[in-house]
Design a protein around this motif. Structure first.
Motif, PDB file in Angstrom:
ATOM      1  N   GLN A   1       0.827  -1.208   0.000  1.00 36.90           N
ATOM      2  CA  GLN A   1       0.000   0.000   0.000  1.00 36.90           C
ATOM      3  C   GLN A   1       0.863   1.261   0.000  1.00 36.90           C
ATOM      4  O   GLN A   1       0.524   2.261  -0.642  1.00 36.90           O
ATOM      5  CB  GLN A   1      -0.945  -0.014   1.201  1.00 36.90           C
ATOM      6  CG  GLN A   1      -2.051  -1.047   1.076  1.00 36.90           C
ATOM      7  CD  GLN A   1      -2.893  -1.176   2.340  1.00 36.90           C
ATOM      8  OE1 GLN A   1      -2.580  -0.586   3.377  1.00 36.90           O
ATOM      9  NE2 GLN A   1      -3.970  -1.934   2.267  1.00 36.90           N
TER      10      GLN A   1
ATOM     11  N   LYS B   1       0.787   4.085  -2.815  1.00 34.64           N
ATOM     12  CA  LYS B   1       0.490   5.448  -2.375  1.00 34.64           C
ATOM     13  C   LYS B   1       1.528   6.424  -2.913  1.00 34.64           C
ATOM     14  O   LYS B   1       1.193   7.525  -3.377  1.00 34.64           O
ATOM     15  CB  LYS B   1       0.440   5.514  -0.845  1.00 34.64           C
ATOM     16  CG  LYS B   1       0.069   6.891  -0.296  1.00 34.64           C
ATOM     17  CD  LYS B   1      -0.027   6.887   1.210  1.00 34.64           C
ATOM     18  CE  LYS B   1      -0.401   8.264   1.739  1.00 34.64           C
ATOM     19  NZ  LYS B   1      -0.488   8.276   3.239  1.00 34.64           N
TER      20      LYS B   1
ATOM     21  N   THR C   1       0.973   7.330  -6.483  1.00 36.77           N
ATOM     22  CA  THR C   1      -0.283   8.007  -6.800  1.00 36.77           C
ATOM     23  C   THR C   1      -0.022   9.506  -6.904  1.00 36.77           C
ATOM     24  O   THR C   1       0.532  10.098  -5.967  1.00 36.77           O
ATOM     25  CB  THR C   1      -1.342   7.744  -5.718  1.00 36.77           C
ATOM     26  OG1 THR C   1      -1.566   6.336  -5.609  1.00 36.77           O
ATOM     27  CG2 THR C   1      -2.646   8.450  -6.051  1.00 36.77           C
TER      28      THR C   1
END
Length: 543
Positions: free
Chosen positions: A345, A349, A352
């Motif tokens: 994750q 992240k 992104t």
């Protein structure tokens, strides 16, 4: 009685070849004419011989049938060699044909004459020369070599002037479709038994999956094995799509963006199990912790002497080996599944884009939203490739086309052209930096002529960003020899009749993508972005 050229065209058609790519020569026009007359196979003219070889290689990659290209003497052959080397190291099945001098001129000083056999020997699995009596036999044998075991390139020289000659022997004794493949090895079970104790003893093994596993199509077995052992999986870039990113045991891609974050997983391993791991992308010793290695493939592990404590090879067909692995009764491993999920994750992240930003990650993020899962992305070499390799959600390996064995700039445009020809009903996108675009911009004329509705996204940061980053890491001047400065103040409205849309923010980009996907022909999007974000994401330490 059939001619050499007619047997050439018919044999290629019979083995399933749909397109032959090239730039014709005076000697090759006999073969072009034969292709015109042969139903179900077509000659495709391109702007440069390297394009022909890249396109043929990608056709081979997508269809499993050897792609075919040809070029003339000397400069035609050397141009072609760039794409031939790509097929060889990216493991794409390819048949490359070139003109060669007739026997009486081979060793003479003649215009354009070089030794093509020597030229292609180091970048092919096999190079040979045909004659009137072995046309079909040589083509079929070459096709078998190009597709067998580890796919790659084959070069076949055609002596000038024989195209119209009659062929005495038409039916060859070789059928490449029936060549015996290494589908089963009776030794695999014994080899697995020898490494069983090593697997039983370890607590935190990691599965490292490479390019050979893509050719073997072992995705289901791979997922089952990871779940049985409860161990994380890391992939080499060209194996991306073989193991789903949303799976709890997916740990990331080696070598590409945020490799230091991926290293937080595999650095804990006490055993590495390589499955179809091809070092042509990334050597084991460049990332592995100092732990034993079990290498499962049809070829032994290629590792540096003394850098890995213990290497155990399991040589045989992957599907057989994985079936034997799945029979093992071993204890479940002790990986912290919550840590694996949190680490993944964090990677996603960081990859992104921030709200309101217009950076390379924004281009990928918005493109992934509009490109359907069945769509194909062809991506060029450069800093952006490292982002794609880690960030791009890839449903299947053949939905993301890259060169990571040969790693030649200029790959994306030919790859996209080939992908669209092979899959006319699927959306296709070519993503590249401005440097790679400069190398193959002329092939937009090919896309226009063939009426291929491909979306070309060009990342304009006016620099060879990946080289600039490497300069910075060595405290060198980061602009010298890497600044391009090719984007004028005035927007370009077309290349060779292909319309161009320039974008400088997210809203303009979203609108341009909608226009491009709705177009009935090719369209170029010039995306003007900053390259600053690469510094924190690309070329991070692997150990």
């Amino acid at each position: 009685m059939s001619t050499v050229a007619e047997v050439f065209a018919h044999t290629l058609k019979e083995i399933g070849v749909r397109y032959v790519f090239g730039v014709p020569s005076g000697n090759m026009i006999d073969y072009v004419e034969a292709l015109r007359k042969e139903d179900g196979i077509d000659f495709i003219l391109v702007g440069h011989e390297a394009t022909a070889a890249f396109m043929a290689g990608v056709c081979g990659r997508l269809t499993g049938v050897p792609g075919v290209c040809f070029a003339t003497f000397g400069p035609g052959a050397t141009n072609l060699s760039t794409g031939v080397g790509g097929a060889q190291l990216d493991r794409f099945p390819l048949l490359a044909f070139t003109d060669e001098m007739p026997d009486d001129l081979l060793k003479r000083t003649v215009q354009m004459n070089i030794n093509h056999q020597q030229l292609f020997f180091p970048i092919t699995k096999w190079t040979t020369r045909l004659n009137e009596n072995n046309v079909e036999e040589i083509i079929l044998k070459g096709a078998g070599i190009a597709t067998d075991d580890q796919p790659g390139a084959v070069h076949i020289g055609i002596p000038a002037g024989i195209g119209r000659n009659p062929v005495q022997k038409v039916k060859a004794d070789v059928d490449y479709l029936r060549l015996e493949k290494k589908r089963w090895s009776p030794l695999v079970a014994d080899q697995i038994a020898k490494v069983e104790k090593l697997i039983q003893k370890c607590k935190k093994p990691v599965l490292a999956v490479g390019l050979s596993a893509v050719h073997a199509q072992v995705s289901e077995q791979l997922i089952a094995l990871a779940e049985k052992f409860q161990v994380p999986v890391v992939l080499t870039p060209m194996a991306k799509g073989l193991f789903p990113e949303n799976h709890p045991l997916y740990a990331g891609v080696l070598f590409h963006a945020l490799s230091n974050q991926v290293a937080k997983v595999y650095s804990q391993a006490d055993l590495v199990i390589g499955i179809g791991y091809d070092p042509v992308e990334f050597n084991y010793e460049d990332w592995m912790p100092s732990v034993p290695l079990i290498h499962i493939d049809q070829q032994e592990a290629n590792v540096a002497s003394g850098q890995i404590p213990e290497v155990s090879n399991v040589i045989g067909t992957l599907e057989v080996a994985l079936s034997e692995m799945l029979k093992l009764d071993v204890n479940r491993k002790v990986w912290d599944l919550q840590f694996l999920q949190e680490n993944k994750q964090q990677i996603f992240k960081k990859l992104t884009p921030k709200s309101g930003s217009f950076v390379p990650l924004t281009l990928l993020d918005e493109l992934r939203k509009v490109l359907p899962d069945e769509g194909i992305l062809a991506v060029d070499v450069g800093a952006h490739l490292h982002l794609v390799g880690q960030q791009w959600r890839t449903p299947k390996p053949d939905k993301l086309l890259m060169t990571n064995g040969w790693s030649s700039m200029g790959f994306a445009i030919p790859a996209a052209l080939a992908a669209k020809l092979c899959n006319p009903d699927l959306p296709v996108v070519a993503l590249m930096g401005d440097g790679g675009f400069l190398m193959m911009a002329g092939e937009l004329a090919t896309a226009k002529r063939l009426k291929l509705n491909i979306v070309f996204v060009v990342i304009y940061d006016n620099s060879l960003s990946l080289i600039s980053i490497k300069q910075s890491k060595k405290n060198f001047h980061s602009g010298y020899g890497t600044d391009l400065n090719v984007l004028s103040e005035e927007p370009t409205n077309h290349y060779f009749g292909v319309p161009v849309v320039r974008v400088t923010n997210r809203k303009e980009y979203e609108s341009a993508l909608a226009k491009a996907f709705a177009a009935d022909g090719p369209l170029v999007i010039e995306a003007v972005v900053s390259s600053d974000e690469y510094d924190e994401l690309v070329l991070q330490p692997n150990k």
